[in-house]
Write an enzyme that holds these catalytic residues in place. Structure first.
Site, mmCIF file in Angstrom:
data_model
loop_
_atom_site.group_PDB
_atom_site.id
_atom_site.type_symbol
_atom_site.label_atom_id
_atom_site.label_comp_id
_atom_site.label_asym_id
_atom_site.label_seq_id
_atom_site.Cartn_x
_atom_site.Cartn_y
_atom_site.Cartn_z
ATOM 1 N N GLU A 96 0.701 -0.993 0.361
ATOM 2 C CA GLU A 96 0.545 -0.120 -0.127
ATOM 3 C C GLU A 96 1.082 1.339 -0.318
ATOM 4 O O GLU A 96 2.321 1.446 0.628
ATOM 5 C CB GLU A 96 -0.613 0.225 1.290
ATOM 6 C CG GLU A 96 -1.616 -1.324 1.122
ATOM 7 C CD GLU A 96 -2.730 -1.250 2.600
ATOM 8 O OE1 GLU A 96 -2.979 0.246 2.699
ATOM 9 O OE2 GLU A 96 -3.164 -2.294 2.434
ATOM 10 N N CYS A 109 4.159 8.209 1.307
ATOM 11 C CA CYS A 109 4.114 7.255 2.123
ATOM 12 C C CYS A 109 4.766 5.846 0.991
ATOM 13 O O CYS A 109 3.463 5.243 0.992
ATOM 14 C CB CYS A 109 2.649 7.388 3.318
ATOM 15 S SG CYS A 109 3.714 5.583 4.519
ATOM 16 N N CYS A 116 6.498 -7.059 6.739
ATOM 17 C CA CYS A 116 7.421 -6.409 7.595
ATOM 18 C C CYS A 116 8.354 -7.245 8.389
ATOM 19 O O CYS A 116 7.562 -8.132 9.098
ATOM 20 C CB CYS A 116 6.917 -5.325 8.704
ATOM 21 S SG CYS A 116 8.178 -4.485 9.773
ATOM 22 N N CYS A 120 6.883 -5.622 15.355
ATOM 23 C CA CYS A 120 5.756 -3.861 16.424
ATOM 24 C C CYS A 120 5.038 -4.367 16.943
ATOM 25 O O CYS A 120 3.996 -4.585 15.418
ATOM 26 C CB CYS A 120 6.377 -2.784 15.558
ATOM 27 S SG CYS A 120 8.020 -2.091 15.238
ATOM 28 N N CYS A 123 2.033 -2.498 15.114
ATOM 29 C CA CYS A 123 1.718 -1.820 13.691
ATOM 30 C C CYS A 123 0.561 -3.141 13.090
ATOM 31 O O CYS A 123 1.218 -4.287 13.614
ATOM 32 C CB CYS A 123 2.974 -1.761 13.371
ATOM 33 S SG CYS A 123 3.219 -1.478 11.572
ATOM 34 N N CYS A 345 -1.701 5.871 9.867
ATOM 35 C CA CYS A 345 -0.060 5.313 10.424
ATOM 36 C C CYS A 345 -0.377 4.338 10.838
ATOM 37 O O CYS A 345 -1.301 3.909 11.840
ATOM 38 C CB CYS A 345 0.911 6.838 11.167
ATOM 39 S SG CYS A 345 1.918 6.099 11.493
#
Length: 379
Positions: A96, A109, A116, A120, A123, A345
């Protein structure tokens, strides 16, 4: 060239690699500048239309190379003007990319990995697991798609994309070479022409790669900190166990010391209700950040399904901010944009063919917790 030989995708070639490509064809360096302009400024992917090159060269280019773009499978604009694209990459997974318009600038962004490789806890991208690194062409392809969606092609076009942040899906410094090549294109005058102050790389703190980055480029640096002490950061950002805060701050200072100007690092701090938003955390953060030239960007947590975390109230957020300001720091609160299309975010998920099995483990853990809560509620 045989029919089975793989063609070179010129989309992702950095300026130096583009010059080397044309040198291998026996061409002058200026051909690289022409090609960069055709691709990134005029949005042209057909060699036949590149009329300032000879027919023979155009035929050779078609034989050995291609300009292959990401496939856009979703393009939607939020009620606040935020725009999100989902782009399908080689192998079937998707990433995205988000454009955030503001009064005087437009920020794109960009993702660097499919999923990933870090985990974390706050997220949603990390909960999808990890598939692979994006190629330089797939990274800059996101910029290309957005630029061509907004602009009339040409050197003197109006630029709605004024800033690019490597803050999308993935940890950029774990895909170092491809990210560096893509950023070189972002800053290249014959491509996107962005200032080094307007290209920002955000990292969770891969210390050796921050040092390596400082030897190669001088883009702006953002640090995903999210906790003011090692004990808490170990829980939120597991990478901290390998590179604790003291080592991270030292590497950031080394990077800033190499810059030719007096730029500050951006410290990103996601505020999670009852987790890292207490006054004691603000006090610790205020003291910690005296060690590095910085501005602090507070990000109220953006919820996603089964995260287990909550967004803090406005009062808690402002209290945290005010303490930092009173301690002498420059502080902003990132406004939540595009949450109605899951573009805020921490909400980017794409579609990841997870090779780590992390997503399955996460779903199983959530289901087990819900089952336990149901059993306890029935007692």
């Amino acid at each position: 060239m045989s029919d089975t030989a793989e063609k070179i995708n010129l989309l992702g070639l950095s300026p130096t690699k583009m010059e080397a490509f044309f040198a291998d064809l026996g061409e002058k360096k200026f051909r690289a500048q022409q090609m960069l302009k055709w691709i990134h400024q005029y949005g042209e992917a057909d060699f036949g239309k590149m009329t300032n090159m000879s027919k023979g060269l155009r035929a050779k280019l078609a034989e050995v190379s291609e300009i292959k773009l990401p496939e856009v499978t979703y393009d939607q604009t939020s009620k606040d003007g935020t725009r999100k694209w989902v782009m399908k990459m080689e192998g079937g997974s998707s990433v995205e990319t988000v454009y955030i318009p503001e009064k005087e600038r437009g920020t794109l962004c960009v993702s660097s990995q499919i999923g990933c490789s870090l985990d974390c806890s706050f997220c949603s991208t990390g909960k999808q697991g990890f598939n692979r690194d994006l190629s330089a062409a797939e990274i800059i392809g996101q910029v290309y798609v957005a630029a061509m969606a907004f602009h009339e092609p040409g050197e003197r076009r109006e630029r709605k994309i004024t800033n690019v942040v490597m803050m999308g899906m993935g940890e950029p410094l774990l895909n170092f070479d491809n990210v560096v090549d893509a950023m070189a294109l972002m800053m290249e005058d014959n491509a996107y022409g962005l200032s080094k102050r307007r290209v920002t790389l955000s990292t969770s703190g891969v210390v050796p790669q921050i040092d390596r980055l400082g030897e190669i480029t001088d883009v702006s640096l953002a640090i995903s900190l999210h906790a003011p002490n090692d004990e808490l950061r170990n829980q939120l950002v597991p990478l901290n166990k390998k590179y604790p805060i003291k080592e991270l701050i030292a590497s950031v200072n080394r990077y800033l010391d190499k810059l030719p100007d007096r730029r500050k690092a951006t410290i990103e701090y996601t505020l999670i209700d009852g987790v890292n938003d207490e006054i004691e955390h603000a006090q610790q953060l205020a003291e910690l950040m005296k060690q590095v030239p910085c501005k602090i960007n507070l990000i109220p947590f953006n919820p996603f399904p089964n995260s287990g975390y909550k967004r803090p109230s406005n009062n808690r957020t402002y209290r945290f901010r005010d303490h930092l300001i009173n301690a002498g720091h420059i502080v902003t609160i990132r406004s939540t944009r595009g949450d109605d299309i899951d573009a805020a975010c921490g909400q980017l998920v794409g579609r990841v063919e997870d090779r780590t099995r992390r997503s399955a483990k996460y779903i199983n853990a959530v289901q087990l917790d819900e089952s336990q809560q149901s059993i306890e509620a029935g007692r």
